[in-house]
Design a protein around this motif. Sequence first.
Motif, PDB file in Angstrom:
ATOM      1  N   TYR A 205      -2.844  -1.863   1.069  1.00 53.42           N
ATOM      2  CA  TYR A 205      -3.852  -2.522   1.896  1.00 53.42           C
ATOM      3  C   TYR A 205      -4.225  -3.927   1.418  1.00 53.42           C
ATOM      4  N   SER A 335      -3.448  12.764   2.309  1.00 50.98           N
ATOM      5  CA  SER A 335      -3.537  12.951   3.757  1.00 50.98           C
ATOM      6  C   SER A 335      -2.276  13.585   4.321  1.00 50.98           C
ATOM      7  N   HIS A 411     -11.668   3.140   7.871  1.00 53.89           N
ATOM      8  CA  HIS A 411     -11.291   4.027   8.963  1.00 53.89           C
ATOM      9  C   HIS A 411     -12.471   4.334   9.890  1.00 53.89           C
ATOM     10  N   HIS A 434      -4.220   7.269  10.744  1.00 51.79           N
ATOM     11  CA  HIS A 434      -4.413   7.847   9.427  1.00 51.79           C
ATOM     12  C   HIS A 434      -5.299   9.076   9.573  1.00 51.79           C
ATOM     13  N   VAL A 437      -9.236   8.676  10.128  1.00 47.79           N
ATOM     14  CA  VAL A 437      -9.930   7.999  11.223  1.00 47.79           C
ATOM     15  C   VAL A 437     -10.916   8.943  11.896  1.00 47.79           C
ATOM     16  N   SER A 458      -0.593  10.116   6.391  1.00 46.18           N
ATOM     17  CA  SER A 458      -0.814   9.067   5.396  1.00 46.18           C
ATOM     18  C   SER A 458      -0.141   7.775   5.838  1.00 46.18           C
ATOM     19  N   THR A 459      -0.362   6.715   5.065  1.00 39.60           N
ATOM     20  CA  THR A 459       0.317   5.451   5.361  1.00 39.60           C
ATOM     21  C   THR A 459       1.830   5.628   5.274  1.00 39.60           C
ATOM     22  N   THR A 488      -4.441   2.314  11.270  1.00 40.78           N
ATOM     23  CA  THR A 488      -4.826   2.350   9.861  1.00 40.78           C
ATOM     24  C   THR A 488      -5.040   0.915   9.402  1.00 40.78           C
ATOM     25  N   GLU A 489      -5.226   0.709   8.098  1.00 38.31           N
ATOM     26  CA  GLU A 489      -5.530  -0.611   7.560  1.00 38.31           C
ATOM     27  C   GLU A 489      -4.436  -1.610   7.908  1.00 38.31           C
TER      28      GLU A 489
END
Length: 649
Positions: A205, A335, A411, A434, A437, A458-459, A488-489
């Motif tokens: 991120y 996640s 999120h 993600h 959220v 997850s990312t 996501t980010e």
Amino acid sequence: MSIATVAEAETSFDTAFGSIVKDFQGVSGPKERANVLLKLAEALPHMPADMRVNDNRVMGCTSQVWVHAKMDSAGRVKYTADSDSELTRGLAAVFVKALSGLTPEQVLQVEPEALAELQLGPAVLTPSRSNGFLNMLEAMRKRARALSGSVLPVFPTLRISAADITPQGAFAEAQAQFLQPDPKQVDALVKVLSEKKIGVVAHFYMDPEVQGVLSAAQERWPHIHISDSLVMADSAVRMAEAGCKAVTVLGVDFMSENVRAILDEAGHKDVQVYRMAEADIGCSLAEAAEAPAYTDYLAAAADESAPALHVVYINTSLRTKALAHAQVPTITCTSSNVVQTVLQAFAQVPDIHVYYGPDTYMGRNLAVMLRAVSQLSDEEIAALHPAHNRASVKALLPRLHVFQEGTCIVHHLFGAEVSEMVKAAYGDAFLTAHFEVPGEMFALAMEAKKRDMGVVGSTQNILDFIAAKLKDAMERPFPDTLQVVLGTESGMVTAIVRKVQAMLQASGRQDVAVEIVFPVAAEAITTDNSARPSPAQNGNGNGVVLPGGLPVVPGPAGGEGCSAEGGCASCPYMKMNTLTALMSVCAKVGTPGEALLEAYRPRAYVEQVNGRSLASAGCEPILHMRGFQTTKKLPPALEADILSRKRHA
């Protein structure tokens, strides 16, 4: 409009669709049903070539499908459609015949469940064709929204092809600006890192400028690692073992603290660790787990009369993990593995209660997902986890507890407003979310997942999903542009660009692209680290202060950015890790100026927990998770701990 005309309009879908249903119910067997589709395809007029364009394409179909809509003078929608596959043309003809003549509002009321009445069966409606069928409906619903007079939002986008990166919108331009970094900055970073033997561990991120330079430098200096938080400390240990004398950490404070503690445990106390700011680089989620409310939450788990397990999210400090494990047997999760971890705990330990925290959104989404799982067939549930069925999943729901006071400010930005905007304007795109959220965005992605158009995780899961969809597109012989909503980010876009361009360049495909969509809200925010709003400003609404004191002020031009009602998910704390800070810290390492970096050192863990160092105790829940990842079962030591504590309670 007369009462009779209104009644006619209200029943037109039932009438048109009912006649199609009769055509299919009048025959038996998959071959006969396929023939009905082929006859519908034959009767469907072909679209002219100038309408078979990318703007009319239906995403997510293995064949090419085009849909177009217009409004007639009576306010009814008229659809045209086409495909390069005859069976798919037949499916498109079903929608053209059933939906043309409806008002936009009526089209939006048509739900996918109605399609089950066709009873096409898996022989005709294969999984891929079924997904395409549902995606056609979503594409037609989107066009109905546009014709209804609603002003659909246009989010910033970043189009990635083999050779180019094309941003649209100020926010996307900001993301793209540093994807191809200044060679001089890369040279300077590589020079100082290699000369002084400094390693860099960074989170996905980071600011685009930092990520761009780090990604390029990574090709020339092996001791740079960009990832999720899970493996940052492990990477630092490998750097120390390879001879690095210092490690710089680009992340929030609990990440640098973890790196320091794990290096100490591994016998590398002489390797220096540095953060990127004198001020605290906070994390609202990690801080929630160190609040009194979380201690009380775990105390309730410890008082549970039945066996209890605490499942703690990886994005917390080692201190949190150690102190929690002292109260309640604890296993870490990510996640991407939280669902399997929780299901396995309920399957492995009879009558267990599972306490998840601290991420409230992720916990609520987990509960929603498990309630949805409880509605599946036993066969479908067994495919997810072989030890469960409908009865067992329903029985575990009351024994799943979720902490209600922990959120990630990033999120949290994907709230109701932005979710509605995504649904209206991008419901037919690939949707990623993600696991952290809010429920509205989670629900959208879960619905898209049913059509093979979405992912929740997850990312890394999101990156893998995009890569898999791109691979599918590259295997097809026609041009394509995949539109992907990034839930996501926004800092993750650097990893996406590098992955996508590497795949496209390796394939030699110049006619395939990926368009990343950044969901943003009308009310934008950004951060200004140089000026903190005064109490008076905060009181009258002219300024907002995030946990830890980082200010939030009205932001980018054009309203592009983030807001408390949804947005671009750009973490203000992560953005404190600037390239300037990294170069400044590196410049001082190994010189008399290193004495000035005292405030840049992470806080050391000095407490003892049950006679063990806090770092050692905090690593135990992580080791339990790694054991689970290897065997897909709770480790024997953790299971014994759960049962033993309850016997001695």
